[in-house]
Design an enzyme around this catalytic site. Sequence first.
Site, PDB file in Angstrom:
ATOM      1  N   ARG A  63     -11.611   9.549  -9.331  1.00  0.00           N
ATOM      2  CA  ARG A  63     -11.160   8.533  -9.348  1.00  0.00           C
ATOM      3  C   ARG A  63     -11.702   6.937  -9.198  1.00  0.00           C
ATOM      4  O   ARG A  63     -11.509   6.214  -9.656  1.00  0.00           O
ATOM      5  CB  ARG A  63     -10.377   8.363  -7.877  1.00  0.00           C
ATOM      6  CG  ARG A  63     -10.111   7.575  -7.359  1.00  0.00           C
ATOM      7  CD  ARG A  63      -9.245   8.264  -5.967  1.00  0.00           C
ATOM      8  NE  ARG A  63      -7.818   8.403  -5.901  1.00  0.00           N
ATOM      9  CZ  ARG A  63      -6.971   8.223  -6.308  1.00  0.00           C
ATOM     10  NH1 ARG A  63      -6.641   6.963  -6.654  1.00  0.00           N
ATOM     11  NH2 ARG A  63      -6.153   8.937  -6.158  1.00  0.00           N
ATOM     12  N   ARG A  89      -0.357   4.792  -7.233  1.00  0.00           N
ATOM     13  CA  ARG A  89      -2.161   5.103  -7.156  1.00  0.00           C
ATOM     14  C   ARG A  89      -2.720   3.869  -6.295  1.00  0.00           C
ATOM     15  O   ARG A  89      -2.842   3.121  -5.936  1.00  0.00           O
ATOM     16  CB  ARG A  89      -2.705   4.822  -8.764  1.00  0.00           C
ATOM     17  CG  ARG A  89      -2.637   5.535  -9.976  1.00  0.00           C
ATOM     18  CD  ARG A  89      -3.770   6.814  -9.444  1.00  0.00           C
ATOM     19  NE  ARG A  89      -3.180   7.667 -11.196  1.00  0.00           N
ATOM     20  CZ  ARG A  89      -2.806   8.792 -11.060  1.00  0.00           C
ATOM     21  NH1 ARG A  89      -2.641   9.672 -10.107  1.00  0.00           N
ATOM     22  NH2 ARG A  89      -1.668   9.196 -12.539  1.00  0.00           N
ATOM     23  N   LEU A  91      -6.109   2.069  -4.552  1.00  0.00           N
ATOM     24  CA  LEU A  91      -6.707   1.243  -5.821  1.00  0.00           C
ATOM     25  C   LEU A  91      -8.342   2.398  -5.031  1.00  0.00           C
ATOM     26  O   LEU A  91      -8.517   2.521  -3.754  1.00  0.00           O
ATOM     27  CB  LEU A  91      -6.638   0.517  -5.920  1.00  0.00           C
ATOM     28  CG  LEU A  91      -5.744  -0.780  -6.076  1.00  0.00           C
ATOM     29  CD1 LEU A  91      -5.727  -1.740  -6.072  1.00  0.00           C
ATOM     30  CD2 LEU A  91      -5.455   0.123  -7.322  1.00  0.00           C
ATOM     31  N   ASN A 105      -0.029  -5.740  -2.692  1.00  0.00           N
ATOM     32  CA  ASN A 105       0.933  -5.343  -2.900  1.00  0.00           C
ATOM     33  C   ASN A 105       3.209  -4.841  -3.239  1.00  0.00           C
ATOM     34  O   ASN A 105       2.848  -5.471  -1.213  1.00  0.00           O
ATOM     35  CB  ASN A 105       0.441  -4.054  -2.992  1.00  0.00           C
ATOM     36  CG  ASN A 105       1.646  -2.627  -2.988  1.00  0.00           C
ATOM     37  OD1 ASN A 105       2.923  -2.587  -4.377  1.00  0.00           O
ATOM     38  ND2 ASN A 105       1.988  -1.950  -2.242  1.00  0.00           N
ATOM     39  N   THR A 106       3.435  -4.998  -3.922  1.00  0.00           N
ATOM     40  CA  THR A 106       5.479  -4.601  -2.988  1.00  0.00           C
ATOM     41  C   THR A 106       5.526  -2.992  -2.424  1.00  0.00           C
ATOM     42  O   THR A 106       4.511  -2.119  -3.618  1.00  0.00           O
ATOM     43  CB  THR A 106       6.517  -4.895  -4.233  1.00  0.00           C
ATOM     44  OG1 THR A 106       6.353  -3.732  -5.587  1.00  0.00           O
ATOM     45  CG2 THR A 106       5.879  -6.151  -4.560  1.00  0.00           C
ATOM     46  N   SER A 134       8.655  -5.301   1.642  1.00  0.00           N
ATOM     47  CA  SER A 134       7.710  -5.280   1.747  1.00  0.00           C
ATOM     48  C   SER A 134       6.377  -5.424   1.143  1.00  0.00           C
ATOM     49  O   SER A 134       6.487  -5.009   0.441  1.00  0.00           O
ATOM     50  CB  SER A 134       7.110  -4.390   2.967  1.00  0.00           C
ATOM     51  OG  SER A 134       7.979  -4.375   4.317  1.00  0.00           O
ATOM     52  N   ASP A 139      -5.341  -3.076   0.998  1.00  0.00           N
ATOM     53  CA  ASP A 139      -6.431  -3.223   2.525  1.00  0.00           C
ATOM     54  C   ASP A 139      -7.729  -1.818   1.994  1.00  0.00           C
ATOM     55  O   ASP A 139      -8.262  -1.809   2.416  1.00  0.00           O
ATOM     56  CB  ASP A 139      -6.961  -3.080   3.876  1.00  0.00           C
ATOM     57  CG  ASP A 139      -5.961  -2.404   4.298  1.00  0.00           C
ATOM     58  OD1 ASP A 139      -5.622  -2.084   5.213  1.00  0.00           O
ATOM     59  OD2 ASP A 139      -5.633  -1.503   2.979  1.00  0.00           O
ATOM     60  N   GLY A 141      -5.955   0.672   2.335  1.00  0.00           N
ATOM     61  CA  GLY A 141      -5.323   2.138   2.754  1.00  0.00           C
ATOM     62  C   GLY A 141      -4.055   2.086   1.933  1.00  0.00           C
ATOM     63  O   GLY A 141      -3.344   1.769   1.088  1.00  0.00           O
TER      64      GLY A 141
HETATM   65  C1  GRF Z   1       9.482  -0.587  -6.582  1.00  0.00           C
HETATM   66  O1  GRF Z   1      10.308  -0.416  -5.563  1.00  0.00           O
HETATM   67  C2  GRF Z   1       7.703  -0.281  -6.763  1.00  0.00           C
HETATM   68  O2  GRF Z   1       7.958  -1.137  -4.868  1.00  0.00           O
HETATM   69  C3  GRF Z   1       7.452   1.064  -5.996  1.00  0.00           C
HETATM   70  O3  GRF Z   1       8.232   1.657  -6.889  1.00  0.00           O
HETATM   71  C4  GRF Z   1       9.010   0.722  -7.672  1.00  0.00           C
HETATM   72  C5  GRF Z   1       8.592   0.293  -9.121  1.00  0.00           C
HETATM   73  O4  GRF Z   1       9.656  -0.170 -10.241  1.00  0.00           O
HETATM   74  N1  GRF Z   1       6.704   1.070  -5.388  1.00  0.00           N
HETATM   75  P1  GRF Z   1       9.398  -1.119 -11.395  1.00  0.00           P
HETATM   76  O5  GRF Z   1       9.074  -0.414 -11.954  1.00  0.00           O
HETATM   77  O6  GRF Z   1       9.596  -2.529 -10.852  1.00  0.00           O
HETATM   78  O7  GRF Z   1      10.765  -0.470 -12.106  1.00  0.00           O
END
Ligand code: GRF
Length: 193
Positions: A63, A89, A91, A105-106, A134, A139, A141
Amino acid sequence: LNVVVLISGTGSNMRALLEAAADDTYPARVVAVGADRAASGLSHADDFGIPRFTVPFRDYGSREEWGIALADQLRQAQPDLVVLSGLMRLLPDAVVNEFAPRIINTHPAYLPEFPGAHGVRDAIAAGVTQTGASVIQVDGGIDTGPILAQERVAVLAGDTEDSLHARIKPVERRLLIDIVRRIAVGEIDLSSR
Ligand code: GRF
């Protein structure tokens, strides 16, 4: 604001950001797209004529080595902001130490509920009636950073992981596009959080 987006999958959320950024009035632009594997979503970068790179996790012995290679690619793109959008992954320190706090991050859950790689599946399994989406600051984690935006999404009777995820993603996209815009115009200062 120059943005680099990192993905692992279909990149549908990233595509929404590419579409928003294609509008000249949007104060950010995506300057590169990267992936940790041959992600199908990299084709969206091609559609928008945006440089893309892969740093295949499997090509590295650890990693840490992968993280050093990824940090090198990111550095070349000179991002003001790194967006993780479906990067599956954790980071490595080499990336977090160099680019934080300018990493967001989403996540398809209402953090701190259901962190990790299976947030949608875990919400279904828990039998909750609502979950969410969200956008957080990374950070180092697992989905533990400061929350920049989040919104509740209902879980409907009979929802599958796919049907619920399909309802969450549009919310993620709207939150992500808004947060990147607010960072670009200075409404949100990541270094002060
Ligand atoms: C998204 O919901 C993201 O938040 C989650 O995996 C999904 C990725 O979807 N970690 P995509 O690759 O943007 O279609």
